[in-house]
Design an enzyme around this catalytic site. Sequence first.
Site, PDB file in Angstrom:
ATOM      1  N   ASP A 137       0.848  -1.192   0.000  1.00 29.95           N
ATOM      2  CA  ASP A 137       0.000   0.000   0.000  1.00 29.95           C
ATOM      3  C   ASP A 137       0.887   1.247   0.000  1.00 29.95           C
ATOM      4  OD1 ASP A 137      -2.448   1.263  -0.101  1.00 29.95           O
ATOM      5  OD2 ASP A 137      -2.692   1.333   2.075  1.00 29.95           O
ATOM      6  N   TYR A 139       1.109   5.710  -0.540  1.00 27.53           N
ATOM      7  CA  TYR A 139       0.652   6.881   0.219  1.00 27.53           C
ATOM      8  C   TYR A 139       0.719   8.039  -0.761  1.00 27.53           C
ATOM      9  CZ  TYR A 139       0.613   9.452   4.792  1.00 27.53           C
ATOM     10  OH  TYR A 139       0.307  10.207   5.903  1.00 27.53           O
ATOM     11  N   HIS A 144      -3.712  13.895   1.108  1.00 28.09           N
ATOM     12  CA  HIS A 144      -3.915  13.011   2.254  1.00 28.09           C
ATOM     13  C   HIS A 144      -2.699  13.062   3.178  1.00 28.09           C
ATOM     14  CE1 HIS A 144      -5.050   9.500   4.625  1.00 28.09           C
ATOM     15  NE2 HIS A 144      -3.899   8.930   4.328  1.00 28.09           N
ATOM     16  N   ARG A 153       1.768  16.532  13.146  1.00 26.43           N
ATOM     17  CA  ARG A 153       2.977  17.379  13.148  1.00 26.43           C
ATOM     18  C   ARG A 153       2.624  18.703  12.495  1.00 26.43           C
ATOM     19  NH1 ARG A 153       4.386  12.504  11.034  1.00 26.43           N
ATOM     20  NH2 ARG A 153       4.075  13.407   8.981  1.00 26.43           N
ATOM     21  N   GLU A 209     -10.591   3.694   4.047  1.00 28.25           N
ATOM     22  CA  GLU A 209      -9.741   4.515   3.182  1.00 28.25           C
ATOM     23  C   GLU A 209     -10.140   4.251   1.739  1.00 28.25           C
ATOM     24  OE1 GLU A 209      -5.589   3.751   4.156  1.00 28.25           O
ATOM     25  OE2 GLU A 209      -5.650   5.291   5.726  1.00 28.25           O
ATOM     26  N   GLU A 211      -9.408   3.981  -1.843  1.00 33.92           N
ATOM     27  CA  GLU A 211      -8.165   3.808  -2.602  1.00 33.92           C
ATOM     28  C   GLU A 211      -8.455   3.180  -3.957  1.00 33.92           C
ATOM     29  OE1 GLU A 211      -4.735   2.257  -0.680  1.00 33.92           O
ATOM     30  OE2 GLU A 211      -5.356   2.932   1.326  1.00 33.92           O
ATOM     31  N   ASP A 243      -9.085   0.239   2.298  1.00 36.97           N
ATOM     32  CA  ASP A 243      -8.061  -0.165   3.266  1.00 36.97           C
ATOM     33  C   ASP A 243      -8.556   0.205   4.664  1.00 36.97           C
ATOM     34  OD1 ASP A 243      -5.660  -0.829   4.512  1.00 36.97           O
ATOM     35  OD2 ASP A 243      -4.743   1.095   4.044  1.00 36.97           O
ATOM     36  N   GLN A 250      -3.519   2.305  15.251  1.00 30.33           N
ATOM     37  CA  GLN A 250      -2.448   2.824  14.391  1.00 30.33           C
ATOM     38  C   GLN A 250      -1.599   3.870  15.130  1.00 30.33           C
ATOM     39  OE1 GLN A 250      -4.024   4.459  10.747  1.00 30.33           O
ATOM     40  NE2 GLN A 250      -2.020   4.998   9.910  1.00 30.33           N
ATOM     41  N   LYS A 263      -4.116  -2.209  10.205  1.00 30.38           N
ATOM     42  CA  LYS A 263      -4.560  -2.252   8.822  1.00 30.38           C
ATOM     43  C   LYS A 263      -4.657  -3.658   8.233  1.00 30.38           C
ATOM     44  CE  LYS A 263      -3.073   2.385   7.516  1.00 30.38           C
ATOM     45  NZ  LYS A 263      -4.148   2.842   6.615  1.00 30.38           N
TER      46      LYS A 263
HETATM   47 MN    MN Z   1      -4.059   2.803   2.945  1.00 31.35          MN
END
Ligand code: MN
Length: 440
Positions: A137, A139, A144, A153, A209, A211, A243, A250, A263
């Site tokens: 998977d 990113y 996102h 952060r 998610e 995707e 997902d 997490q 996940k």
């Molecule tokens: Mn994912």
Amino acid sequence: MSIDATHDPARRSWVESANTDATDFPVQNLPLGVFARAERPGEWRCGVAIGDMVLDLAVAAEQELLPAFGPQKFRGPLNTFMAQAPSRWRALRHAVSDLLSIGGANAARAQAMADALLVRQDAVTMRVPADIGDYTDFYASVYHATNVGSMFRPDNPLLPNYKWVPIGYHGRASSIVPSGAAVRRPVGQVSPNPNGPPTVGPSARLDYEVEIGAWIGGENALGVPVAISRAPERLFGITLLNDWSARDVQAWEYQPLGPFLAKNFASTVSPWIVTMDALAPFRAPAFARPGEDPAPLPYLHDPLDQAEGGLAISVECWIRSARMRTEGMAPVRLSEGSSRDLYWTFAQMVAHHGSNGCNLRPGDLIGSGTVSGAEKGSRGCLLELCWRGTEPVTLPTGETRSFLADGDEVTLRGRAHANGYRSIGFGECAGVILPAVGQE
Ligand code: MN
């Protein structure tokens, strides 16, 4: 990628349901899947979706309607077909288009034996279309990554590697399920305090998610990298992918090695693979990097990929709670995003994945990562849409959601549009949340 007669918007099928505007599966699409008839459970056959029917490729081959594919059995998962050359994938598309199009070669013979060749989609069971050896998977949505990064952060949302490396992690293949399979809420370690101690219990922050999944065809030997110029021929086709993610699990487990049990309890795929050939009219330029961003490194840069390596697929997420079902309410849409917002193309993901000599095999699955865009309405998970629980959404029943409740049904839908072409779709990628074990 080339446009040919199979994409001609004037083509019509003798299968009437394939000619409606609403169908995801007009004769220009011809996605591949693996199904079993109700009366023969477990007898998996390869098929092609056409309107609200399935063309049984095993019967078509037995009846010599696919002359170039004589010995091909078209039974079981699609891996053996995915292992063949892209020219074979294209040849099957042409043969099937000729079978199912009005006036096509073999169409009259096929129509005469329609009862044996066709079965209703609502009368079959679909499985995951290939045996998945490995699942990775990525990113790839910079929106996102920026949104999620800014929650954790605020001063430094995007880590310095993001615009250089297609970030990904190795996922779990064994828990990938087809659309329609229920998803059990996971139990795991969660810690409200980042320094612990944790408690163990059902995830209270279960999320989806939105995707896009890309299926790998062909194989590179271990130790032999995949060049970016050859990466497109390693892409067999596209499905929708959910997902499912336990955000509380997490948050506690992800450092330092990334997602693990948050996940791997379930991921859902839509059962019909829309081939890259079917998607030829819906290619788009790669993501337009702002001027201050670095150019992709040479092994990730190919002029053709930059020109047409993107995909114009819109992906929607719909929800229906248990109470909405009881009260006969239709699902409501939570978001609509586009694969054009992915910072990396699938060819770049494949080239990066294989750049160290990692062997990618037929039937491997690659996820795009959550597809989110710049607008709030395009955010592809509840973590972003409800901003870490601070902006709940209200359902038509008055119920609110920041994360998923037991009984919620989440459905992804995808569609590709381009001026002058017949729009095609992906079918559904759906799942209902079951209570955690022992909580019913
Ligand atoms: Mn994912």
